[in-house]
Design a protein around this motif. Structure first.
Motif, PDB file in Angstrom:
ATOM      1  N   MET A  10       7.141  -6.233  -9.989  1.00  9.78           N
ATOM      2  CA  MET A  10       6.018  -5.395 -10.408  1.00  9.78           C
ATOM      3  C   MET A  10       6.062  -4.029  -9.733  1.00  9.78           C
ATOM      4  O   MET A  10       5.479  -3.063 -10.221  1.00  9.78           O
ATOM      5  N   HIS A  11       6.754  -3.958  -8.599  1.00  8.40           N
ATOM      6  CA  HIS A  11       6.865  -2.666  -7.908  1.00  8.40           C
ATOM      7  C   HIS A  11       7.549  -1.619  -8.787  1.00  8.40           C
ATOM      8  O   HIS A  11       7.333  -0.409  -8.596  1.00  8.40           O
ATOM      9  N   ASP A  12       8.325  -2.074  -9.772  1.00 10.98           N
ATOM     10  CA  ASP A  12       8.969  -1.130 -10.686  1.00 10.98           C
ATOM     11  C   ASP A  12       7.944  -0.292 -11.447  1.00 10.98           C
ATOM     12  O   ASP A  12       8.281   0.782 -11.964  1.00 10.98           O
ATOM     13  N   TYR A  13       6.718  -0.806 -11.526  1.00  8.14           N
ATOM     14  CA  TYR A  13       5.660  -0.092 -12.255  1.00  8.14           C
ATOM     15  C   TYR A  13       4.723   0.694 -11.331  1.00  8.14           C
ATOM     16  O   TYR A  13       3.756   1.294 -11.810  1.00  8.14           O
ATOM     17  N   THR A  14       5.001   0.695 -10.032  1.00  6.98           N
ATOM     18  CA  THR A  14       4.086   1.342  -9.094  1.00  6.98           C
ATOM     19  C   THR A  14       3.930   2.829  -9.381  1.00  6.98           C
ATOM     20  O   THR A  14       2.807   3.356  -9.393  1.00  6.98           O
ATOM     21  N   PRO A  29       7.850 -15.425  -7.190  1.00 10.37           N
ATOM     22  CA  PRO A  29       7.936 -14.419  -6.124  1.00 10.37           C
ATOM     23  C   PRO A  29       8.771 -13.207  -6.522  1.00 10.37           C
ATOM     24  O   PRO A  29       8.429 -12.065  -6.211  1.00 10.37           O
ATOM     25  N   ALA A  30       9.867 -13.448  -7.231  1.00 10.86           N
ATOM     26  CA  ALA A  30      10.708 -12.339  -7.680  1.00 10.86           C
ATOM     27  C   ALA A  30       9.980 -11.491  -8.716  1.00 10.86           C
ATOM     28  O   ALA A  30      10.073 -10.255  -8.706  1.00 10.86           O
ATOM     29  N   GLN A  81      -1.709  -8.210 -14.870  1.00 12.78           N
ATOM     30  CA  GLN A  81      -1.669  -8.258 -16.330  1.00 12.78           C
ATOM     31  C   GLN A  81      -0.268  -7.916 -16.838  1.00 12.78           C
ATOM     32  O   GLN A  81       0.165  -8.409 -17.884  1.00 12.78           O
ATOM     33  N   LEU A  82       0.462  -7.097 -16.086  1.00 18.98           N
ATOM     34  CA  LEU A  82       1.825  -6.724 -16.475  1.00 18.98           C
ATOM     35  C   LEU A  82       2.759  -7.925 -16.497  1.00 18.98           C
ATOM     36  O   LEU A  82       3.770  -7.928 -17.212  1.00 18.98           O
ATOM     37  N   LEU A  83       2.441  -8.958 -15.727  1.00 21.16           N
ATOM     38  CA  LEU A  83       3.299 -10.143 -15.694  1.00 21.16           C
ATOM     39  C   LEU A  83       3.321 -10.861 -17.034  1.00 21.16           C
ATOM     40  O   LEU A  83       4.222 -11.676 -17.290  1.00 21.16           O
ATOM     41  N   SER A  84       2.349 -10.595 -17.899  1.00 29.04           N
ATOM     42  CA  SER A  84       2.290 -11.315 -19.166  1.00 29.04           C
ATOM     43  C   SER A  84       3.450 -10.957 -20.088  1.00 29.04           C
ATOM     44  O   SER A  84       3.713 -11.676 -21.056  1.00 29.04           O
ATOM     45  N   PHE A  85       4.160  -9.863 -19.813  1.00 29.73           N
ATOM     46  CA  PHE A  85       5.359  -9.571 -20.614  1.00 29.73           C
ATOM     47  C   PHE A  85       6.621  -9.523 -19.757  1.00 29.73           C
ATOM     48  O   PHE A  85       7.679  -9.099 -20.215  1.00 29.73           O
ATOM     49  N   ARG A  93       0.671 -16.016   0.893  1.00 26.24           N
ATOM     50  CA  ARG A  93       1.709 -16.311   1.885  1.00 26.24           C
ATOM     51  C   ARG A  93       2.777 -17.232   1.322  1.00 26.24           C
ATOM     52  O   ARG A  93       3.971 -16.970   1.449  1.00 26.24           O
ATOM     53  N   GLU A  94       2.338 -18.326   0.702  1.00 27.72           N
ATOM     54  CA  GLU A  94       3.259 -19.401   0.354  1.00 27.72           C
ATOM     55  C   GLU A  94       3.929 -19.215  -1.004  1.00 27.72           C
ATOM     56  O   GLU A  94       5.079 -19.629  -1.189  1.00 27.72           O
ATOM     57  N   MET A  95       3.224 -18.604  -1.964  1.00 28.00           N
ATOM     58  CA  MET A  95       3.769 -18.479  -3.318  1.00 28.00           C
ATOM     59  C   MET A  95       4.322 -17.088  -3.608  1.00 28.00           C
ATOM     60  O   MET A  95       5.294 -16.950  -4.345  1.00 28.00           O
ATOM     61  N   TRP A  96       3.700 -16.064  -3.024  1.00 31.04           N
ATOM     62  CA  TRP A  96       4.138 -14.696  -3.305  1.00 31.04           C
ATOM     63  C   TRP A  96       4.933 -14.093  -2.158  1.00 31.04           C
ATOM     64  O   TRP A  96       5.544 -13.050  -2.328  1.00 31.04           O
ATOM     65  N   ASP A  97       4.894 -14.715  -0.977  1.00 31.07           N
ATOM     66  CA  ASP A  97       5.641 -14.229   0.191  1.00 31.07           C
ATOM     67  C   ASP A  97       5.279 -12.774   0.520  1.00 31.07           C
ATOM     68  O   ASP A  97       6.137 -11.915   0.688  1.00 31.07           O
ATOM     69  N   THR A  98       3.980 -12.526   0.619  1.00 31.62           N
ATOM     70  CA  THR A  98       3.526 -11.176   0.938  1.00 31.62           C
ATOM     71  C   THR A  98       3.486 -10.951   2.441  1.00 31.62           C
ATOM     72  O   THR A  98       3.486 -11.896   3.238  1.00 31.62           O
ATOM     73  N   ALA A  99       3.420  -9.682   2.829  1.00 33.10           N
ATOM     74  CA  ALA A  99       3.251  -9.285   4.223  1.00 33.10           C
ATOM     75  C   ALA A  99       1.799  -8.869   4.447  1.00 33.10           C
ATOM     76  O   ALA A  99       1.093  -8.482   3.513  1.00 33.10           O
ATOM     77  N   ALA A 100       1.356  -8.935   5.689  1.00 26.41           N
ATOM     78  CA  ALA A 100      -0.025  -8.587   6.034  1.00 26.41           C
ATOM     79  C   ALA A 100      -0.111  -7.151   6.533  1.00 26.41           C
ATOM     80  O   ALA A 100       0.747  -6.703   7.300  1.00 26.41           O
ATOM     81  N   GLY A 101      -1.136  -6.449   6.097  1.00 17.97           N
ATOM     82  CA  GLY A 101      -1.414  -5.123   6.643  1.00 17.97           C
ATOM     83  C   GLY A 101      -1.993  -5.240   8.037  1.00 17.97           C
ATOM     84  O   GLY A 101      -2.436  -6.310   8.456  1.00 17.97           O
ATOM     85  N   ASP A 102      -1.999  -4.139   8.769  1.00 17.23           N
ATOM     86  CA  ASP A 102      -2.513  -4.199  10.144  1.00 17.23           C
ATOM     87  C   ASP A 102      -3.332  -2.976  10.536  1.00 17.23           C
ATOM     88  O   ASP A 102      -3.586  -2.757  11.719  1.00 17.23           O
ATOM     89  N   GLN A 103      -3.777  -2.182   9.545  1.00 14.97           N
ATOM     90  CA  GLN A 103      -4.527  -0.973   9.869  1.00 14.97           C
ATOM     91  C   GLN A 103      -5.699  -0.796   8.905  1.00 14.97           C
ATOM     92  O   GLN A 103      -5.529  -0.803   7.692  1.00 14.97           O
TER      93      GLN A 103
END
Length: 290
Positions: A66-70, A60-61, A49-53, A127-137
């Motif tokens: 959005m991590h700035d709001y973590t 991807p950028a 929802q934060l992306l709306s502003f 994977r293709e649009m956001w270029d995320t990494a996968a968790g493994d635990q």
């Protein structure tokens, strides 16, 4: 032991700043908290929802930004979990660690603890649009109201993950999800029912609803539900509660953890314990037929 679960169908609507997001989150937590639940579940990536502003011309950028709001997100959720004395599964939020972007679910406790569960399986979009990494635990959280695990959306479609946490003792699986169409929603919903039956476990799921003026987030199809095993001690049709699709709503149900314990031993079937581990070690035999 009776455990009350509140699952929030969170309505994505355009906002103009952080305050718009915070005000809406406080509103839904007020509505849920009035029912005195033990657990509150929010949907996957509802923080988009934060992306709306934000500037989303380079998607991807923008998602990484959005991590700035973590930190603000974590502090808000921690405060609300403590105030309402609930275990809050705060949906999931795009989180940067060591330069990698993860789709991470957060568990906030009434005592102010914060725990994380990364999404294990990524969709093609991630994977293709956001270029995320996968968790493994995988994690199993041992709370005073039962052992719980969090499987984010697509992860519930892989039976092995649920079996792993259930063989480790899970009583409730929480499934925050985000789906854009009915087919995607039903893939998640049907798999939640299957996992509840296979593992004799409760499954709580919820989804985003509404829309955002952002690529890939323009439409959502969602419905919250609290799902039970399919046997005599539980709800008819294996549904303790469910919402009305595609509206802002909170779904609440009480579930009995003791019923799980009894059903796993005395149920009409006991699939959690009946698994033939010896057979699963054997390779599949391919038999040519002409």
């Amino acid at each position: 032991m009776i455990v009350r679960i509140a699952a929030v169908q969170y309505l994505l609507r355009q906002i103009h700043d952080w305050s718009g997001f915070e005000n809406q989150v406080r509103f839904v937590m007020q509505a849920a908290g009035d029912y005195r639940p033990h657990f509150v579940l929010l949907p996957e990536i509802f923080t988009t929802q934060l992306l709306s502003f934000m500037d989303t011309r380079e998607l991807p950028a923008a998602v990484r930004n959005m991590h700035d709001y973590t930190a603000r997100y974590v502090e808000l959720m921690r405060e609300l979990a403590q105030y309402w004395r609930v275990f809050l599964i705060g949906g999931s939020h795009p989180t940067l660690r060591d330069g990698q972007l993860y789709n991470t679910a957060y568990l906030f406790t009434p005592e102010g603890e914060v725990h994380e569960q990364d999404k294990i399986h990524r969709t093609r979009w991630e994977r293709e649009m956001w270029d995320t990494a996968a968790g493994d635990q995988l994690h199993l959280f041992d709370t005073p109201y039962g052992k719980i695990a969090i499987l984010i959306c697509y992860d519930i479609e892989f039976p092995e993950l649920s079996r792993m946490v259930c063989e480790a003792g899970a009583d409730i699986l929480f499934v925050p999800s985000c789906t854009d169409d009915r087919q995607g929603f039903l893939r998640v919903r049907y798999c939640c029912h299957a996992r509840a039956i296979e593992n004799q476990v409760y499954v709580a799921m919820t989804s985003t609803v509404g829309n955002l003026p952002v690529e890939g987030l323009g439409v959502h199809y969602g419905q919250a539900s609290i799902i039970t095993p399919s046997d005599f001690p539980f709800s008819r049709d294996g549904i303790a509660a469910e919402g009305t699709p595609n509206v802002e709503q909170i779904v609440i149900a009480d579930v009995n953890i003791d019923n799980l314990t009894q059903n796993r031993v005395n149920g009409t079937t006991i699939p959690l314990y009946d698994k033939r581990h010896d057979v699963y070690d054997n390779e599949v035999q391919v038999i040519p037929i002409r």
